[in-house]
Design a protein around this motif. Structure first.
Motif, short mmCIF file in Angstrom:
data_model
loop_
_atom_site.label_atom_id
_atom_site.label_comp_id
_atom_site.label_asym_id
_atom_site.label_seq_id
_atom_site.Cartn_x
_atom_site.Cartn_y
_atom_site.Cartn_z
N LEU A 1 45.14 29.57 62.56
CA LEU A 1 44.50 30.86 62.32
C LEU A 1 45.57 31.92 62.08
CD1 LEU A 1 41.97 30.62 65.31
CD2 LEU A 1 41.69 29.74 63.00
N ASP A 2 45.62 32.47 60.89
CA ASP A 2 46.64 33.46 60.54
C ASP A 2 46.01 34.84 60.53
OD1 ASP A 2 48.84 34.81 59.70
OD2 ASP A 2 49.08 33.76 57.79
N GLU A 3 46.17 35.58 61.58
CA GLU A 3 45.54 36.90 61.75
C GLU A 3 44.06 36.85 61.38
OE1 GLU A 3 47.71 40.25 60.23
OE2 GLU A 3 49.53 39.03 60.14
N PRO A 4 43.29 36.01 62.09
CA PRO A 4 41.92 35.76 61.66
C PRO A 4 40.97 36.90 62.00
CG PRO A 4 42.38 34.60 63.70
CD PRO A 4 43.66 35.23 63.28
N LYS B 1 55.75 34.57 59.85
CA LYS B 1 54.66 33.80 60.45
C LYS B 1 53.85 33.07 59.37
CE LYS B 1 52.92 37.50 62.27
NZ LYS B 1 53.91 38.48 61.81
N SER B 2 53.42 33.83 58.36
CA SER B 2 52.61 33.20 57.32
C SER B 2 53.41 32.15 56.56
CB SER B 2 52.09 34.25 56.35
OG SER B 2 51.29 35.19 57.04
N THR B 3 54.70 32.41 56.38
CA THR B 3 55.53 31.43 55.69
C THR B 3 55.57 30.12 56.49
OG1 THR B 3 56.86 33.23 54.83
CG2 THR B 3 57.83 31.04 54.73
MG LIG Z 1 51.33 37.08 57.53
#
Ligand SMILES: [Mg+2]
Ligand SMILES: Nc1ncnc2c1ncn2[C@@H]1O[C@H](COP(=O)(O)OP(=O)(O)OP(=O)(O)O)[C@@H](O)[C@H]1O
Lengths: 529, 300
Positions: B154-157, B43-45
């Motif tokens: 939003l990445d795991e905000p 996901k973050s990638t």
């Molecule tokens: Mg991540």
């Protein structure tokens, strides 16, 4: 005792994490000392050679201020102890400082120590483990140097005394770093504090060696000289750094017991609720982040300029008293020539130290990147080049500021002691600024490594180390010409006093520009974060 | 232009790790899109590629009609990003960081900034490390929500927010949607996803395994059935995770086999029966499970 629980485990962890860095340091420092000894053995094979070499040293004020006096000119060991005593002690101190901070404050800052301290780990264990790791490293260094000198056929007592003198200096600065790690809140600041102490020790002994002798007794590096390895072996002097280290360690322990994990000595003060209008660009952010360190470095450069400028006349007088070297002096161009050669050596040294700052300020980019702080900035409407440019202004212009300040202060101090603010006030800043192309090239090399091989960013420091070693030791160990040419510092004019040709300055700058461009192109193309 | 994000066949490798392996993702304008997947699924990638921080090995990504790598600077004027792990500068106060981050993407609304500081109960005068994890996250959230961005990434905000602040976050996302913004929300908090997201994409090992509205996804998932029978349970070749203890039986069946299951059970005789639709957890767990041959026949 429960305060030391798990120290052994943490000590092993520290040594394991340093399994590459530590051998590299030990190898580099030992190799420097021993290559000096072995080259002296071929260059000055007979005692008569050595004595005449020592006489020419006595006639060179700059060498005396940089390396101190020769205590024994009859043996190779004695000459090695003279040539590498001060720098060996500085390097041992630097190795120990970086090691202790890396395993204490830097760990704490990154939050890893929290994880460790939550286990069954004594309050004093992390600090003790780091100090033990430094002690291990210093003793190994002493043993390697001693062994090498013995292998070179030098006397046992002198070899042991020299090895121990270096190790004791290392231990002292490990304890300085232990205390600094309690005072400062970041690893960077702790290294800065301990580094400032190291610089102060260097300068104090330079004052002592150039004039009032008692001053060098204030300096732990002066103590390493005062052991007088091969020149009397004063063993009791070794007690001074050890006692100092014990006192500093006790102070660090007292602070460990008193403060919170992650906290420094000074409480956090609240900041403004909103940013000033000027804090709106990546360059403004870079200025904010790099301002503090630059001010610190500036103060250091001003102090160094004051000391070395102030010592200049004394260094020349010292030479003047020596009848034997009158002809040498004449060859150097009389009093003015001796003064110039002294000042040129100092200016060159300042250039090399400015290169350390340059590399440090370039690699701030990497710190910002790996800490994740670059990510939200680059997620703004900010190109990578703009982000990098804000930081790169510091290696580009900050270095110029440092050299100009040191040169101006040295000129003032020299002029004042010479009775009249002479031309030195203009000559010295210009001479110092002439170091810039080599400084820039070093910074650009670090930038190229960072841009093209980000995982190998530490190699930027290695490049700096190679450049400085070649320039410092190359001539004395008679490296072949092509090897000397590898260091940009080899190509600088000897100023003040020497001839200036534009060509080397221009091509050094051109190579720097090419390397910087390569680094920036790499930075634009690669993954970031 | 009706899609805000259009990603097809994205591949990204790190050395020997294949972080993304042909990932597809479509986010329509104005929707809140949940981006889900187990730890390390990419996901973050993906988000870093969308931000132009990483360069994809192959595949295409179109963000707000532009190329995330080439047009990074222009696109970033229109988006705001909140990472899961916020690191701040230790010598900048939270308020300064908010202003700086806002200005770097072209300014933020001072009135909304004040209002958000109040709603998130954030003290802007503290510096870097003096903030707790949740408060560091709030700094990034205030900077993002106070801007007029078309797209919020939003990445795991909310991984560090308390339940009260989670509520504030949810209303902020809803307001952003109401003013027409698109939101890509990566999260492990399923209730948050259920409450906020119009559509979700689930990825596993760098590949999209499911994408659609929650109702659609539910439909694809099995119902749990528990039954107390009169006699020995029958053979149920279509049942999943079948557990039989004496005359009791527990299993899961796909929607299309529900009818067959009931017939088979009533043929034996039923004393008690409970059935329930899949919980959100079960729905996701099924998609998160490592790819392994699923038991199709009854096991004892
Ligand atoms: Mg991540
Ligand atoms: N910079 C990098 N270098 C090497 N490998 C990486 C890098 N970034 C991510 N990876 C790898 O890529 C894979 C996907 O990681 P990613 O961070 O995208 O996962 P994620 O879905 O965000 O997980 P989480 O839910 O834990 O945040 C992982 O295997 C990770 O180890």
């Amino acid at each position: 005792m429960s305060a030391y629980a798990a120290t052994a485990t943490l000590h092993r962890l520290a040594l394991r994490r340093d399994r590459i860095a530590l051998p590299a340091w030990l190898y580099a420092v030992t190799a420097m000392v021993l290559s000096t000894a072995f080259s002296f053995r071929t260059l000055y094979a007979t005692e008569q050679d050595r004595r005449s070499f020592a006489a020419s040293i006595a006639g060179n004020g700059s060498l005396r201020a940089l390396y101190g006096p020769v205590h024994d000119a009859s043996t190779i060991g004695g000459l090695t102890a003279w040539r590498m005593g001060v720098f060996g002690a500085v390097l041992a101190g630097l190795m120990s400082t970086l090691l202790v901070v890396r395993h204490t404050r830097a760990e704490e800052e990154d939050g890893r120590l929290e994880l460790v301290a939550a286990a069954a780990v004594g309050r004093r264990a992390p600090l003790t483990a780091a100090l033990l790791a430094a002690l291990t490293a210093d003793l190994l260094l002493g043993a390697l140097v001693t062994g090498g000198l013995l292998a070179a056929g030098q006397g046992v007592a002198g070899s042991v005394a020299f090895g121990l003198a270096l190790a004791a200096a290392g231990v002292f600065f490990a304890a300085v770093a232990a205390l600094a790690a309690q005072l400062a809140e970041t690893g960077r600041a702790a290294n800065g504090l301990a580094g400032a102490a190291l610089g102060l020790a260097f300068v104090l002994r330079a004052i002592g060696d150039g004039g009032p002798h008692w001053v060098s007794w204030l300096s732990p590096i002066g103590w390493a000289e005062q052991v007088r390895a091969f020149g009397g072996d004063r063993w009791w002097v070794l007690l001074l750094p050890l006692a100092g280290a014990a006192a500093l360690t006790a102070g660090a322990y007292a602070l460990v017991a008193r403060r919170d994990l992650g906290a420094g000595l000074l409480p956090q003060r609240p900041g403004p609720a909103a940013a000033a209008p000027s804090l709106a660009t990546p360059a403004a952010l870079a200025r904010r982040l790099q301002r503090g360190p630059l001010i610190g470095w500036c103060a250091g450069f001003a102090a160094a300029g004051a000391v070395f400028g102030g010592l200049a006349q004394g260094a020349v007088d010292l030479v003047g008293q020596n009848r034997q070297v009158a002809d040498l002096m004449a060859r150097l161009g009389g009093r003015q020539g001796v003064l110039d050669s002294y000042l040129a050596a100092i200016v060159n040294l300042l250039g090399m130290v400015a290169a350390v700052y340059a590399v440090q300020s370039v690699l701030r980019l990497r710190t910002e990147e790996v800490s994740g702080r670059a990510e939200p900035v680059l997620a703004g409407a900010v190109s990578r080049l703009r982000w990098a440019a804000g930081h790169l202004l510091f290696p580009l212009l900050g270095t110029a500021l440092l050299l100009a300040v040191a040169g101006a202060v040295a000129g003032l101090a020299e002029g004042a002691t010479a009775g009249g603010l002479g031309q030195a006030l203009v000559r010295l800043p210009l001479a110092a600024l002439a170091q810039l192309p080599a400084v820039w090239l070093t910074a650009a090399a670090a930038l190229a490594v960072y841009g093209l091989l980000p995982r190998w960013t530490a190699a930027g420091w290695a490049v700096l180390a190679v450049f400085l070693l070649i320039a410092w030791l190359g001539p004395i160990v008679r490296l072949p010409g092509w090897a000397l040419d590898l260091s940009p510092f080899t190509h600088l004019p000897h100023l003040p006093g020497g001839d200036v040709t534009a060509a080397p300055l221009l091509w050094l700058t051109a190579v720097a520009a090419a390397l910087a461009t390569a680094g920036l192109v790499g930075l634009r193309r690669r993954d970031l974060g | 232009m009706t899609t805000a994000i259009e990603v097809t066949g994205l591949v990204k490798t790190f050395g020997r790790t294949r972080a993304l392996d042909g990932l597809d993702l479509t986010v329509a304008r104005g929707e809140v899109h949940g981006f889900l997947g187990p730890n390390g699924s990419g996901k973050s990638t993906t988000i870093r590629i969308l931000l132009g921080l990483f360069r994809a090995d192959s595949g295409t990504a179109v963000l707000l009609g532009g190329d995330p790598w080439r047009d990074a600077v222009d696109l970033h004027r229109r988006l705001a990003y909140v990472p899961g792990d916020v690191t701040l500068w230790r010598n900048l106060s939270g308020g300064e960081a908010i202003d700086l981050l806002g200005r770097l993407r072209g300014g933020l609304d001072p009135a909304r900034r004040t209002e958000l500081l109040e709603r998130f109960e954030l003290d802007p005068t503290k510096k870097g490390r003096a903030y707790s994890k949740g408060n560091r996250q709030k700094v990034a959230l205030v900077a993002a929500f106070a801007s007029d961005a078309d797209l919020l990434v939003l990445d795991e905000p909310t991984s560090g927010l308390d339940p009260l602040m989670e509520e504030v976050f949810r209303s902020c996302v809803a307001e952003a949607r109401d003013r027409g913004a698109t939101v890509l929300l990566s999260s492990h908090i399923l209730s948050e996803v259920e409450a906020l997201c119009d559509r979700v994409s689930i990825i596993r090992a760098g590949r999209t395994v499911e994408s659609g509205t929650l109702t659609e996804l539910r439909h694809l998932t099995r119902t749990s059935v528990e039954a107390e029978l009169v006699g020995t349970p029958p053979e149920l070749p279509f049942a999943h995770d079948l557990v039989v203890t004496g005359t009791r039986l527990r299993c899961q069946v796909d929607a299309e086999h529900l009818d067959a299951l009931l017939r088979a059970l009533t043929a034996v005789g039923v004393r008690g029966l409970t059935s329930r639709p899949p919980t959100l957890e079960e729905l996701f767990l099924r998609h998160y499970e490592p790819v392994a041959p699923e038991p199709t026949a009854a096991t004892r």
